[in-house]
Enzyme design. Structure first.
Site, PDB file in Angstrom:
ATOM      1  N   SER A  87     102.768 -38.961  17.870  1.00 62.30           N
ATOM      2  CA  SER A  87     103.594 -38.244  16.994  1.00 62.30           C
ATOM      3  C   SER A  87     104.270 -37.073  17.847  1.00 62.30           C
ATOM      4  O   SER A  87     105.078 -36.996  18.293  1.00 62.30           O
ATOM      5  CB  SER A  87     102.444 -37.861  16.165  1.00 62.30           C
TER       6      SER A  87
ATOM      7  N   ASP B 229     114.870 -36.857  27.176  1.00 58.73           N
ATOM      8  CA  ASP B 229     116.322 -37.153  26.784  1.00 58.73           C
ATOM      9  C   ASP B 229     117.395 -35.908  27.392  1.00 58.73           C
ATOM     10  O   ASP B 229     118.581 -36.339  27.363  1.00 58.73           O
ATOM     11  CB  ASP B 229     116.570 -37.051  25.231  1.00 58.73           C
TER      12      ASP B 229
ATOM     13  N   LYS C 109     104.100 -43.533  17.377  1.00 60.49           N
ATOM     14  CA  LYS C 109     103.969 -43.036  16.146  1.00 60.49           C
ATOM     15  C   LYS C 109     105.029 -42.101  15.735  1.00 60.49           C
ATOM     16  O   LYS C 109     104.841 -40.862  16.028  1.00 60.49           O
ATOM     17  CB  LYS C 109     102.515 -42.398  15.933  1.00 60.49           C
TER      18      LYS C 109
END
Length: 541
Positions: A305, A316, A330
């Protein structure tokens, strides 16, 4: 504490169920069948409630044993309905909701320790650092025999924990059993506010290399991390390790706040969207203010999460490198809906996406609930996206590390000792051998390092416990045994932070992370050049 046996009318539970069914109809079961927002859809809900009422009435009046209506609804009907939607939509009864709020707020009032059941008794796993329990000398492995004169042997661990909590400034008297002590140890502890920091531990692991262990994302995590970085003199570091292993997540705003400390201003951190939830993007609003320390983020299969939001954003944007094992996967957004009688519904309303567009959530439709939680598998056809510098990254099943490093699995002898409870998996508390060893009251300082005499004590203990072993087992595993004993001794006598320090002495993932800091530095510098060139050429990143 379980609800008392009840013969009450199902009206109260049915009202609560109707509220939840209504919320589901309005918001939509994101991953269940579409619910029609029409009059017919409303009629379907009413028909379902009527059917459930009839079933519950038949059960209540005809089942072989008395029926606890609240328990049937709280523990059966409502969780069953939600689990049809997805693995993370959840319902909290009053007790669960209170604990959930404590975790989010990062504080509660009590003595400050974790406890667990063992052989019909409640034992201390670990006092929190600088808590009233720690200051009173309570140790991992202590058995709670009485609280304010009330015998605890017949009580559940939840009941004992509730007795230990109370208003700030009030006193509680605790009788403790401890290995090697003939009489109970009596302590009086004054309750206080117990902070549960999101950042558990930070230190310099090498000259110029800082380490921060982030255990959860509660309401204090952002500020806790800022304080830890100041303590480490962040601006002067040559590298920083952020440990998100075993961090199951928490609050979205805290994940965004953490990423904001490291990303450039206006870089996207995460986005989410769902059937009834328009896309929303979250950006770094303050930025790292020119601090460009190389980053390594450690993750494993229990990083979930909010942990995946942070590690996905770092990866990224090429801000750092991810080291460890594939994270849990998740990526479902739960919206909290407080309901009647101190209960709450956590309903999935959207999905999380990393800055490159990767879906964090892994597949759960074609696996059992048990396999989803305990036997995760990487996606068969992972998404392929590109980072700011053009590197390939993969989505649809957690965050895949840039460098895969698995923690060594226990060998047969190590597994044997764990199964017999000789040692506990850190930081669950002191194992039986260390309780036995410290019960002989040896003189131990912070220079303690287990030697052959301690291993001889272990041999004696294994014989008493009828654990079969060979001399070869002890010789082959000598270094591991001494490290495990040292870790638990330090946790018991000096607290969790000293135990963490010993744990890091034998950490393959941390060692690899430290080794890769120069690569993280080169990656970030290259990405900044590429992004700057694109902007100069008028290319939107």
């Amino acid at each position: 504490m379980e609800p008392e046996q009840s013969q009450k009318s199902p009206a109260r539970g049915l009202f609560l169920l109707f509220v939840i069914l209504g919320a589901s109809a309005l918001l939509g079961g994101l991953y269940g069948p579409p619910i029609r927002a029409t009059a017919a859809g409303s009629d379907d809900v009413q028909d379902s409630v009527k059917s459930f009422t009839r079933v519950l009435s038949v059960v209540e009046h005809n089942y072989a044993d008395p029926v606890d209506v609240d328990k049937s609804i709280y523990d059966g009907a409502i969780p069953g309905m939600l689990h049809v939607l997805d693995p993370h939509s959840n319902f909290f009864d009053p007790q669960q909701y209170a604990l959930f709020r404590e975790e989010q707020e990062g504080k509660y009032y009590g003595v400050g320790m974790t406890v667990a059941p063992r052989e019909n008794q409640t034992v201390v796993l670990a006092p929190f650092m600088n808590s009233p329990a720690a200051k009173a000398g309570i140790r991992p492995g202590d058995t709670i025999m009485q609280v304010d004169g009330k015998n605890c042997t017949s009580l559940t661990t939840t009941q004992v924990a509730d007795m230990l909590k109370g208003a700030k400034g009030t006193a509680v008297h605790i009788s403790l059993g401890r290995e090697g002590w003939d009489k109970p140890i009596e302590v009086t502890v004054v309750r206080d506010e117990i902070p549960r920091p999101g950042v558990e531990f930070s230190e310099m692991v090498k000259p110029g290399i800082g380490y921060v262990r982030v255990s959860t994302f509660n309401e204090t995590t952002d500020s806790d991390l800022t304080d830890a970085l100041k303590h480490l003199d962040f601006a002067k570091l040559d590298g920083l390790i952020i440990d998100l292993r075993n961090n199951g997540g928490g609050l979205l705003n805290q994940a965004v706040g953490m990423a904001d400390l490291f990303l450039d201003k206006n870089e996207i951190v995460v986005s989410h969207r769902g059937r009834s939830s328009p896309e929303r993007r979250y950006y770094a609003v303050r930025g790292n203010q020119g601090i460009e320390v190389p980053l390594i983020v450690l993750v494993n299969g229990q990083s979930a999460s909010a942990s995946e939001i942070v590690s996905g954003a770092i990866q990224d944007h090429d801000r750092g490198l991810i080291v460890g094992e594939i994270s849990f996967g998740k990526g479902l957004v739960q919206t909290q809906f407080p309901l009647s009688e101190d209960t709450a519904l956590l309903l999935t309303t959207a999905r999380y996406y990393t800055p490159s567009g990767r879906l964090i959530q892994r597949d759960y439709k074609n696996v059992t609930l048990y396999d989803y939680h305990y036997n995760p598998k990487p996606p068969q056809k992972p998404e392929v996206k590109l980072t700011d510098s053009g590197r390939q990254v993969f989505g649809g099943g957690g965050i895949t590390p840039d460098m895969m490093v698995s923690q060594p699995k226990p060998n047969d002898f190590e597994d044997l000792l764990f199964r017999h409870g000789i040692f506990y998996a850190f930081p669950s508390g002191v194992g039986d051998f260390v309780r036995f060893y410290l019960g002989s009251r040896p003189v131990i300082t912070k220079e303690f390092s287990p030697d052959d005499s301690v291993i001889a004590q272990l041999r004696k203990f294994l014989d008493q416990q009828h654990v079969k072993y060979s001399d070869q087992d002890l010789q082959t595993n000598d270094a591991w045994l001494k490290w495990e004993i040292k870790r638990e001794v330090f946790t018991t006598l000096y607290g969790l932070n000293d135990g963490y320090k010993v744990a890091l002495e034998n950490d393959a993932q941390l060692d690899k992370g430290i080794e890769m800091i120069p690569q993280a530095k080169a990656l970030y510098a290259n990405a900044r050049k590429i992004v700057a060139q694109r902007q100069a050429d008028g290319i939107r990143p």
